[in-house]
Design an enzyme around this catalytic site. Structure first.
Site, PDB file in Angstrom:
ATOM      1  N   LYS A  31       0.832  -1.212   0.000  1.00 36.58           N
ATOM      2  CA  LYS A  31       0.000   0.000   0.000  1.00 36.58           C
ATOM      3  C   LYS A  31       0.867   1.263   0.000  1.00 36.58           C
ATOM      4  CE  LYS A  31      -2.185  -1.087   3.856  1.00 36.58           C
ATOM      5  NZ  LYS A  31      -1.627  -2.408   4.232  1.00 36.58           N
ATOM      6  N   ARG A  83      -9.441   0.776   8.958  1.00 31.72           N
ATOM      7  CA  ARG A  83      -9.045  -0.603   9.195  1.00 31.72           C
ATOM      8  C   ARG A  83     -10.101  -1.382   9.970  1.00 31.72           C
ATOM      9  NH1 ARG A  83      -3.219  -0.016   8.792  1.00 31.72           N
ATOM     10  NH2 ARG A  83      -2.024  -1.771   9.526  1.00 31.72           N
ATOM     11  N   ARG A 128      12.007  -5.766   4.555  1.00 28.79           N
ATOM     12  CA  ARG A 128      11.756  -4.440   3.986  1.00 28.79           C
ATOM     13  C   ARG A 128      12.373  -3.341   4.859  1.00 28.79           C
ATOM     14  NH1 ARG A 128       5.326  -2.934   4.636  1.00 28.79           N
ATOM     15  NH2 ARG A 128       5.316  -2.906   6.903  1.00 28.79           N
ATOM     16  N   ARG A 139      11.503  -1.004  10.477  1.00 25.83           N
ATOM     17  CA  ARG A 139      10.455  -0.826  11.475  1.00 25.83           C
ATOM     18  C   ARG A 139      10.567  -1.849  12.588  1.00 25.83           C
ATOM     19  NH1 ARG A 139       4.865  -0.325   8.338  1.00 25.83           N
ATOM     20  NH2 ARG A 139       4.224  -1.516  10.167  1.00 25.83           N
ATOM     21  N   ARG A 195      -0.303  -9.195  13.309  1.00 32.25           N
ATOM     22  CA  ARG A 195      -0.861  -8.182  12.408  1.00 32.25           C
ATOM     23  C   ARG A 195      -1.765  -8.821  11.358  1.00 32.25           C
ATOM     24  NH1 ARG A 195       4.679  -5.562  10.972  1.00 32.25           N
ATOM     25  NH2 ARG A 195       3.596  -4.433   9.324  1.00 32.25           N
TER      26      ARG A 195
HETATM   27  P1  ADP Z   1       1.123  -2.355   8.011  1.00 32.70           P
HETATM   28  O1  ADP Z   1       0.074  -2.056   7.000  1.00 32.70           O
HETATM   29  O2  ADP Z   1       2.372  -2.873   7.414  1.00 32.70           O
HETATM   30  O3  ADP Z   1       0.658  -3.196   9.173  1.00 32.70           O
HETATM   31  P2  ADP Z   1       0.988   0.347   9.127  1.00 32.70           P
HETATM   32  O4  ADP Z   1       2.134   1.271   9.092  1.00 32.70           O
HETATM   33  O5  ADP Z   1      -0.219   0.687   8.345  1.00 32.70           O
HETATM   34  O6  ADP Z   1       1.611  -1.020   8.698  1.00 32.70           O
HETATM   35  O7  ADP Z   1       0.525   0.118  10.639  1.00 32.70           O
HETATM   36  C1  ADP Z   1       1.435  -0.172  11.683  1.00 32.70           C
HETATM   37  C2  ADP Z   1       0.676  -0.335  12.988  1.00 32.70           C
HETATM   38  O8  ADP Z   1       0.039   0.907  13.323  1.00 32.70           O
HETATM   39  C3  ADP Z   1      -0.457  -1.354  12.990  1.00 32.70           C
HETATM   40  O9  ADP Z   1       0.007  -2.656  13.309  1.00 32.70           O
HETATM   41  C4  ADP Z   1      -1.391  -0.798  14.067  1.00 32.70           C
HETATM   42  O10 ADP Z   1      -0.917  -1.093  15.353  1.00 32.70           O
HETATM   43  C5  ADP Z   1      -1.272   0.696  13.870  1.00 32.70           C
HETATM   44  N1  ADP Z   1      -2.269   1.258  12.925  1.00 32.70           N
HETATM   45  C6  ADP Z   1      -2.010   1.884  11.744  1.00 32.70           C
HETATM   46  N2  ADP Z   1      -3.159   2.299  11.154  1.00 32.70           N
HETATM   47  C7  ADP Z   1      -4.168   1.917  11.984  1.00 32.70           C
HETATM   48  C8  ADP Z   1      -5.590   2.036  11.928  1.00 32.70           C
HETATM   49  N3  ADP Z   1      -6.227   2.647  10.899  1.00 32.70           N
HETATM   50  N4  ADP Z   1      -6.303   1.518  12.966  1.00 32.70           N
HETATM   51  C9  ADP Z   1      -5.705   0.931  14.010  1.00 32.70           C
HETATM   52  N5  ADP Z   1      -4.380   0.773  14.118  1.00 32.70           N
HETATM   53  C10 ADP Z   1      -3.604   1.262  13.116  1.00 32.70           C
END
Ligand code: ADP
Ligand code: ZN
Length: 205
Positions: A22, A97, A131, A163, A174
């Protein structure tokens, strides 16, 4: 640039499991559309770094690979959408999400389209472990699939940022959060006629 006479605002949701690409596609689409990328993950990581109240609250969920509570996320987005660069629309990356997040969003933003990047679970672990991003400009790389050129990043930097949650243990949590809490959103947006599915199990271009 966008045809703003036809559209007052275009809001794209990039949907898909962690590691689907994404963020990578958002960076490329940013050049093509001029729309800013709004990544709740990036916003949360910045808050963690800055040790804000939101950051301190979010960190424990992120470290565990769990979703951060909806209220925290919805407040972040509500504030972000007030900024000037969001006036013509944005590309949401990693948001919404959960169904409650999507319902809250619908109260103040009209979603134009949901682009769902589909990648099977067994490909996700290898994508996430390996990554990294450029410590200077944020461009996304991967040890195997998109290595840093010998001459360094396009921006001239050689610094690699990894990360804290890109580990095998956290990826499992996740993925579970994705299947249990996020994938029901597909039906929500399918019913709204906004859902477009894209095969993400191929090369980046
Ligand atoms: P990825 O898509 O690789 O899991 P993100 O950078 O989108 O990585 O998200 C990292 C973390 O941040 C998630 O595991 C969660 O804990 C939190 N997070 C990010 N966006 C949201 C969201 N919209 N709702 C709830 N938690 C979120
Ligand atoms: Zn760079």
């Amino acid at each position: 640039m966008l045809d703003t006479e036809r559209w007052t605002m275009i809001n794209i949701v990039l949907f898909g499991p962690p590691g689907a690409g994404k963020g990578t596609q958002a960076q490329r689409m940013m050049e093509a559309t001029g729309l800013p990328q709004v990544s709740t993950g990036d916003m949360l990581r910045a808050a963690v770094m800055a040790k804000t109240v939101v950051g301190l609250e979010a960190k424990k969920f992120m470290d565990a690979g769990a979703l951060v509570p909806d209220e925290v996320i919805i407040d972040l987005i509500r504030e972000r959408m007030k900024e000037d660069d969001a006036k013509e629309g944005v590309m949401f990356d990693g948001f919404p999400r959960t169904v409650p997040q999507a319902e809250a969003l619908a109260e103040f933003v009209e979603v134009s389209i949901v682009l769902a990047i589909e990648v099977p679970d067994d490909r996700i672990v290898e994508r996430i472990c390996g990554r990294f991003s450029c410590g200077n400009c944020g461009a996304v790389y991967h040890d195997k699939f998109n290595p840093l050129p010998e001459s360094g990043c396009e921006c001239g930097s050689f610094s690699e940022k990894r990360r804290a949650d890109d580990t095998e243990e956290t990826v499992a949590a996740r993925l579970q959060a994705y299947h249990e809490q996020t994938s029901p959103l597909a039906a929500f947006y399918r019913e709204a006629g906004l859902f477009v599915s894209i095969d993400g199990d191929r090369d980046i271009d």
